[in-house]
Design a protein around this motif. Structure first.
Motif, PDB file in Angstrom:
ATOM      1  N   ARG A   1       0.825  -1.214   0.000  1.00 24.01           N
ATOM      2  CA  ARG A   1       0.000   0.000   0.000  1.00 24.01           C
ATOM      3  C   ARG A   1       0.861   1.266   0.000  1.00 24.01           C
ATOM      4  O   ARG A   1       0.653   2.185   0.779  1.00 24.01           O
ATOM      5  CB  ARG A   1      -0.969  -0.005   1.181  1.00 24.01           C
ATOM      6  CG  ARG A   1      -1.978  -1.146   1.143  1.00 24.01           C
ATOM      7  CD  ARG A   1      -3.073  -0.959   2.132  1.00 24.01           C
ATOM      8  NE  ARG A   1      -3.886   0.225   1.842  1.00 24.01           N
ATOM      9  CZ  ARG A   1      -4.946   0.593   2.557  1.00 24.01           C
ATOM     10  NH1 ARG A   1      -5.321  -0.120   3.609  1.00 24.01           N
ATOM     11  NH2 ARG A   1      -5.631   1.679   2.235  1.00 24.01           N
TER      12      ARG A   1
ATOM     13  N   GLU B   1      -2.730   4.172  -5.258  1.00 27.29           N
ATOM     14  CA  GLU B   1      -4.014   4.749  -4.833  1.00 27.29           C
ATOM     15  C   GLU B   1      -4.408   4.137  -3.500  1.00 27.29           C
ATOM     16  O   GLU B   1      -4.220   2.944  -3.272  1.00 27.29           O
ATOM     17  CB  GLU B   1      -5.096   4.443  -5.881  1.00 27.29           C
ATOM     18  CG  GLU B   1      -5.292   5.583  -6.865  1.00 27.29           C
ATOM     19  CD  GLU B   1      -6.521   5.369  -7.713  1.00 27.29           C
ATOM     20  OE1 GLU B   1      -7.619   5.292  -7.141  1.00 27.29           O
ATOM     21  OE2 GLU B   1      -6.349   5.238  -8.929  1.00 27.29           O
ATOM     22  N   GLU B   2      -4.980   4.937  -2.650  1.00 23.91           N
ATOM     23  CA  GLU B   2      -5.346   4.511  -1.306  1.00 23.91           C
ATOM     24  C   GLU B   2      -4.110   4.076  -0.511  1.00 23.91           C
ATOM     25  O   GLU B   2      -4.230   3.336   0.467  1.00 23.91           O
ATOM     26  CB  GLU B   2      -6.353   3.350  -1.336  1.00 23.91           C
ATOM     27  CG  GLU B   2      -7.656   3.672  -2.037  1.00 23.91           C
ATOM     28  CD  GLU B   2      -8.415   4.796  -1.332  1.00 23.91           C
ATOM     29  OE1 GLU B   2      -8.567   4.721  -0.091  1.00 23.91           O
ATOM     30  OE2 GLU B   2      -8.825   5.753  -2.008  1.00 23.91           O
TER      31      GLU B   2
ATOM     32  N   ILE C   1      -2.403   4.097   7.514  1.00 28.49           N
ATOM     33  CA  ILE C   1      -2.627   2.796   6.895  1.00 28.49           C
ATOM     34  C   ILE C   1      -2.531   1.718   7.966  1.00 28.49           C
ATOM     35  O   ILE C   1      -1.620   1.736   8.815  1.00 28.49           O
ATOM     36  CB  ILE C   1      -1.580   2.512   5.796  1.00 28.49           C
ATOM     37  CG1 ILE C   1      -1.691   3.535   4.665  1.00 28.49           C
ATOM     38  CG2 ILE C   1      -1.736   1.086   5.257  1.00 28.49           C
ATOM     39  CD1 ILE C   1      -2.949   3.419   3.842  1.00 28.49           C
TER      40      ILE C   1
ATOM     41  N   ARG D   1      -3.339   8.683   1.941  1.00 32.46           N
ATOM     42  CA  ARG D   1      -4.173   8.468   3.120  1.00 32.46           C
ATOM     43  C   ARG D   1      -3.492   9.030   4.351  1.00 32.46           C
ATOM     44  O   ARG D   1      -2.266   9.170   4.408  1.00 32.46           O
ATOM     45  CB  ARG D   1      -4.405   6.960   3.322  1.00 32.46           C
ATOM     46  CG  ARG D   1      -5.173   6.282   2.195  1.00 32.46           C
ATOM     47  CD  ARG D   1      -6.654   6.689   2.215  1.00 32.46           C
ATOM     48  NE  ARG D   1      -7.285   6.291   3.455  1.00 32.46           N
ATOM     49  CZ  ARG D   1      -7.861   5.105   3.641  1.00 32.46           C
ATOM     50  NH1 ARG D   1      -7.883   4.212   2.656  1.00 32.46           N
ATOM     51  NH2 ARG D   1      -8.432   4.805   4.790  1.00 32.46           N
TER      52      ARG D   1
END
Length: 562
Positions: free
Chosen positions: A301, A419-420, A428, A425
């Motif tokens: 991520r 993304e994300e 996480i 963000r």
């Protein structure tokens, strides 16, 4: 080494009785009470105490030495009281005194009842005997840890080689092509000793290895609290997990939780399901060195996990690889009389200087942990959002008043801006399936990690102490017995000796301890345990008597005017 006298023996006997090991030992030696048999001349508590005192005397864990303790070192009146001697009318030569047979018989029965090498044994029976032997050895060790240090929840985990007393005679191939060893000790095996900077991987040992948990704490002696001995070719991961689970379920520990376990590179090299996950399930934070085969980078991520710790994906390439120094501790510089050692030390010092420089440059790129302790479910935040750095992707961070004092991180390549992910963000969540073999609270080889990991040297000090010729002398020749059961039992006796020796020194150095009987640690809520006396009646262990015995031991000649 300690001089042997009646006071020392009776104090050790009191500790043995309070440890909770005697009922377990009775159950192992006589699993079926209907078997009958002649009554023992003296109790198993006296028998075990004789071995412990023999080892404490620095003379080795020998059956003959245990016999000598009982028949020669103890006062005659005490021998009679303990059942070692029976007085008869007439001269001393007519006295009925025990022989070596009474010392050897319980050991022989113990080896028979817990033997695991018979190929005809069902797997379930073999496993039951292994667990029983491990419980016996660990109860012996933990029972001699002072109640004051009953459960700190922090241990150093390691193993130490135990060379077999009986050397191998030959090595050959059987009909199936398997290696077979001819030796009086049929359960001993060849295995690697722990590689060190000096020995590398070329040191072999024929015998066994003892896996132990040693207590770690400030101003706490290196007490051994759990023990399992296996042949030298058996890895340490599974025994270490079993010992951890035993500690978690021990009667004195069930209301507490694990805190930390320190381990070297061998243990975390195991599969996560065999070591990391079971110990983390107990609540333990694992602090360990990393095997070079497990090092690497994993992307999750948008985060860059390097050797188990997440960094900003914009971390420069030249900071992504950190080389482990030849030694994690420098120590003091050798004297001028050893130029080779000086050159080696200077090289290690240079390696540490380079390491500090590199890890310091990486700090602004370390993601910030918001929750968790180095494993399982954790949450991380971008370092720029925590004012640890500034990032052009977070425009407002470039407006920090002190931005000129912060590191402006280089934005990661476009393909790493997931993304994300962490770049988009606020935080996480990371689960336990991400880099499970290398995840820790602090980045590996960083200054906080090094400071924490150095606590693992507690177990090294413990092994150095128990193997010293001035103490228990656990080395080749320390026993004249062979077989897994005998070696396990005698190593547990040596652990008991070391624990008691360290406890005596600790209490002598801390005269402010109000209750000297903290050295005794009962297995239940009350202090001590119930046992049958000669009349078959239940008796509760006498704590007041144990305190009096201890006071006589540490202060045999009190000032009558005090």
């Amino acid at each position: 080494m300690m001089s042997i006298n009646g006071k020392l023996f009776m104090w050790v006997l009191a500790v043995v009785r309070a440890s909770g090991v005697i009922p377990l030992l009775e159950a192992v030696l006589k699993p079926d009470p209907r078997l009958g048999g002649a009554p023992r001349r003296f109790g198993l508590d006296v028998w075990l105490a004789a071995f412990v005192v023999a080892v404490m005397s620095g003379m080795g864990a020998y059956e003959t030495r245990a016999l000598q303790v009982l028949t020669e070192d103890l006062p005659r009146s005490l021998q009679v009281a303990l059942g070692v001697r029976r007085e008869r009318a007439g001269s001393d030569e007519d006295a009925d005194i025990i022989t070596i047979r009474q010392i050897r018989e319980p050991l022989a029965r113990l080896a028979k009842n817990l033997n695991q090498s018979d190929p005809a044994l069902p797997a379930a029976v073999r496993e039951h005997r292994r667990r029983t032997l491990q419980k016996l050895a660990s109860t012996m060790a933990s029972g001699t840890v002072p109640e004051l240090f009953g459960f700190l929840g922090v241990w150093a985990l390691d193993h130490t080689p135990l060379p077999a007393w009986a050397r191998p005679w030959a090595k050959y191939k059987d009909n199936d092509g398997n290696d077979r060893i001819v030796s009086a000790d049929q359960e001993a095996r060849w295995g690697h000793a722990t590689p060190t900077f000096q020995t590398g991987n070329n040191q072999w040992v024929f015998g066994y290895r003892a896996n132990t948990y040693t207590i770690v704490g400030d101003d706490v002696p290196a007490f051994i609290e759990a023990v399992e001995v296996r042949p030298a070719n058996v890895g340490g991961a599974e025994p270490s997990v079993r010992l951890g689970q035993w500690l978690a379920n021990h009667p004195t520990n069930v209301e507490n939780t694990f805190t930390k376990i320190y381990a070297d590179r061998e243990y975390p090299h195991s599969l996560p399901e065999n070591w990391h996950h079971p110990l983390r399930a107990l609540g333990a934070e694992l602090v360990f060195d990393i095997n070079e085969l497990d090092m690497g980078i994993e992307h999750y991520r948008g985060m860059m996990f390097i050797n188990g710790y997440p960094f900003c994906p914009g971390l420069p390439v030249h900071l992504q690889v950190v080389n482990r120094p030849d030694r994690l501790t420098q120590g003091e510089r050798p004297g001028d009389d050893d130029p080779d050692a000086q050159a080696m030390w200077d090289n290690v010092r240079k390696q540490h200087e380079e390491l500090r420089s590199l890890t310091e440059a990486r700090r602004p790129y370390e993601l910030v942990r918001l929750s968790g302790n180095g494993a399982g479910k954790e949450r991380f935040m971008c370092q720029a959002l925590k004012h640890h750095a500034a990032c052009p992707l977070r425009a407002f961070t470039m407006q920090y008043p002190d931005v000129d004092k912060l590191t402006i991180v280089e934005p990661p390549p476009a393909h790493l801006r997931v993304e994300e992910g962490i770049c988009f963000r606020k935080s996480i969540t990371v689960y336990d399936d991400v880099s499970p073999k290398t995840r820790q609270r602090h980045p590996w080889l960083s200054a906080p990690w090094l400071k924490d990991y150095r606590n693992r040297t507690t177990v090294e000090r413990s092994y150095a102490s128990v193997k010293s010729s001035a103490n228990e002398r656990v080395s080749r020749g320390w026993i004249q017995l062979h077989g897994l059961v005998n070696v396990t039992f005698m190593f547990a006796v040596s652990a008991m000796s070391q624990n008691l020796r360290l406890a005596i020194k600790y209490i002598a150095d801390h005269p402010d301890i109000a209750d000297p009987c903290v050295i005794l640690r009962g297995p239940a809520a009350f202090f001590g345990h119930e046992e049958l006396n000669e009349a078959g009646e239940m008796e509760l262990y006498d704590k007041a008597g144990a305190i009096a015995l201890y006071n006589k031991l540490v202060n045999p000649d009190p000032d009558p005017t005090a």
